[in-house]
Design an enzyme around this catalytic site. Structure first.
Site: not given
Ligand code: DGL
Length: 298
Positions: A59-60, A27-28, A209-211, A98-100, A177
């Protein structure tokens, strides 16, 4: 440490993945830990290597081309297996948590690395459209995810009969984050962002979004009890298990697997995030660095 040639070809990588080779998860940032937590629960005998590209998060807000380059660099490095000192082994499966990154790179990396199996993510528009009673669904994701052709194709395949209200939420990525504890101010900010969707009458909220699943308690306070919050993590883990099972590539180990956590960002902050978000008390944490578009694990 060995690095791939700049013009590497997929055929240069070996296809020596075995049943007990590790599973790569990327992931980012720490959002992918929502997926990793489910994977580890469902597949406790597997080894994992988790890469958080925190030097480049979010990343988004980047272009899809830029994100594609990061994903290619990460996969190329993980394929070499150099992150495990004692027993270097290329991974047997790569989960793009990560979707992005999936929106930007899933198709190209499948072509670039045909010897490797991939599991990617897409916003759970289909179940939301199937479940909605109000015919109104909300999707929160990143700007880049909404720009990708994957999202457009999801909408045209599954959601033409429902109203879709979407919102890019870089603020939520930033919040995760940064990490908790979350304040009243954070809660207010989250509700300010979600309330326009709630006011439209959505009864499904897709976490694209995985966050975002890490913020579910905050979301719940804004949307109330009647809105279904859709977290794709369990379904993604189940899909990973299906892919491994059908390839007869599930680990045959009896002892629990191990996980190596790698970041391109600040290693102390990352180790603390891993402890908080996975419950792992003494995680194995490694530093990685980008050198000329190549990822080097130190
Ligand atoms: N976790 C990532 C996703 O699922 C993106 C967060 C970001 O870096 O913008 O889309």
């Amino acid at each position: 440490m060995k690095q791939p040639d700049s013009n590497f070809l997929a055929s240069e990588f070996t296809s020596s993945a075995t049943r007990n080779a590790p599973i790569g998860v990327m992931d980012s940032g720490v959002g992918g830990l929502t997926i990793l937590n489910e994977l580890r629960q469902l597949l406790p005998h597997e080894d994992f290597v988790f890469i958080a590209d925190q030097a480049n998060v979010p990343y988004g807000e980047r272009t899809l081309e830029e994100v594609q380059g990061f994903v290619e660099g990460i996969v190329a490095t993980l394929l070499q297996g150099d992150f495990v000192d004692e027993n270097p082994q290329p991974m047997k499966l790569m989960v793009i948590a990560c979707n992005t990154a999936s929106a930007a790179a899933l198709h190209p990396i499948r072509e670039l690395f045909p010897q490797l199996k991939f599991v990617g993510l897409e916003p759970a528009v289909k179940p939301a459209a199937e479940n909605t009673q109000s015919q109104k669904i909300g999707v929160i994701a990143t700007k880049a995810t909404f720009q990708g052709t994957l999202y457009a194709s999801l909408i045209s395949r599954f959601a033409t009969d429902v109203d879709v209200y979407k919102r890019a939420c870089p603020e939520f990525v930033q919040l995760v984050e940064r990490g908790g504890p979350y304040t009243e101010e954070d809660q207010t900010m989250v509700c300010d962002i979600l309330s326009p969707l709630v006011e439209e009458g959505i009864d499904q909220l897709v976490l694209g979004c995985t966050h975002f699943p890490f913020l579910t308690p905050l979301f719940r306070k804004c949307v109330g009890e009647d809105v279904e919050i859709i977290d794709p993590s369990p379904a993604v883990a189940a899909q990973a298990r299906r892919v491994l099972a059908s390839a007869e590539a599930l680990s045959d180990r009896i002892e629990p697997g191990t996980t190596v956590f790698v970041t391109t960002g600040n290693i102390e902050h990352f180790a603390e995030q891993v402890r908080t978000l996975t419950g792992e008390t003494n995680p194995i944490v490694r530093q990685a660095q980008w050198v000329d578009k190549r990822l080097v694990i130190l």
